[in-house]
Write an enzyme that holds these catalytic residues in place. Structure first.
Site, PDB file in Angstrom:
ATOM      1  N   ASN A  40       0.812  -1.220   0.000  1.00 44.08           N
ATOM      2  CA  ASN A  40       0.000   0.000   0.000  1.00 44.08           C
ATOM      3  C   ASN A  40       0.844   1.268   0.000  1.00 44.08           C
ATOM      4  OD1 ASN A  40      -1.814  -1.991   2.173  1.00 44.08           O
ATOM      5  ND2 ASN A  40      -2.756  -1.250   0.295  1.00 44.08           N
ATOM      6  N   HIS A  68      -2.943  -6.151  -3.099  1.00 46.23           N
ATOM      7  CA  HIS A  68      -2.895  -4.819  -3.704  1.00 46.23           C
ATOM      8  C   HIS A  68      -1.591  -4.545  -4.453  1.00 46.23           C
ATOM      9  CE1 HIS A  68      -6.679  -3.195  -2.381  1.00 46.23           C
ATOM     10  NE2 HIS A  68      -6.435  -3.556  -1.129  1.00 46.23           N
TER      11      HIS A  68
END
Length: 258
Positions: A40, A68
């Site tokens: 992130n 992610h």
């Protein structure tokens, strides 16, 4: 061997708190190896080569990741060339990058393995079976093996830790961004923590500004999330491992403010 693992770093606020806290934390805790989850790092979603290099320059030795990781498409070229950024090992073999790495810290060999859970997550290969393969390969070089298990479900993380107890030195969970208080050393010598937490703005909804998540829950409509800046905090865990046996001797949760 003392390993510091830093929880999911959220955007610029996460990077800034690491820059502020890491040097004195390493000195205070006598850290030999720094690992951090970096999926992130770039705006709260994904990672780029530039922000990864920024973290390495601050003293982080290795970055792990999770679902992610691929949010910034340029990472595909970077991870193909830079082995210090790991992807979960249970992605298909055709995915760029690698899921484990062996590092030498002053003559002490440490294996680092990144896995992603399947419960309430995108479907990947079975992390349990992939772990069997990767642990077998890593143990040909070292008994010191550290695992970042990136997963949503507490039960899956706990089951995995019991499954590999005695075969790895530590299993530390990531992904939920909320630090749990269940740190322990399992009977076989594997240190375990369900989730290490996050590093970024703590006055937030799991690292994001408060207003957008509330609006999404109220309306059911997509909203644009941005990393929160209030009350920055670093969450992590320090694991001490016996270099002769690969068994953990202590595990301590940490939280630090600027």
């Amino acid at each position: 061997m003392r390993i510091l693992f830093i929880g999911d770093m959220i955007g610029k606020p996460g990077r800034e708190i690491v820059a502020s806290v890491l040097p004195r934390l390493v000195e205070e805790q006598k850290i030999d190896l720094v690992i951090a989850n970096g999926e992130n790092l770039a705006g709260g979603f994904g990672v780029t080569g530039a922000v990864a290099e920024e973290m390495f320059a601050l003293g982080i030795d290795l970055l792990t990741s999770g679902n992610h990781l691929w949010d910034k498409k340029e990472v595909e070229e970077y991870i193909s060339k830079k082995e210090r950024l790991l992807r979960p090992a249970n992605y298909p073999e055709s995915a760029p990058g690698r899921g484990s790495l062996v590092v030498d810290r002053g003559g002490c060999i440490v294996g680092v393995l990144n896995l992603q859970g399947r419960a309430f997550m995108p479907t990947l290969d079975c992390p349990f079976r992939v772990a069997d393969r990767e642990i077998g390969r890593l143990r040909r070089e070292t008994t010191l093996i550290f695992v970042d298990f990136h997963g949503e479900a507490t039960a899956e993380k706990q089951a995995f830790a019991w499954y590999v107890d005695g075969r790895v030195s530590a299993v530390i969970g990531s992904h939920t961004h909320v630090q749990t208080a269940d740190e322990r050393i399992l009977p076989g010598g594997t240190a375990f923590l369900t989730d290490v937490g996050m590093t970024g703005g703590y006055d937030s909804v799991i690292g994001m500004g408060i207003e957008a998540p509330i609006a999404k829950f109220l309306s059911g409509l997509p909203k644009q999330f941005r990393p929160a800046t209030g009350a920055p905090r670093l969450c992590g865990v320090v694991v001490e491992i016996d270099e002769r046996t690969g068994r953990s001797t202590s595990i301590v949760r940490i939280q630090r403010e600027p």
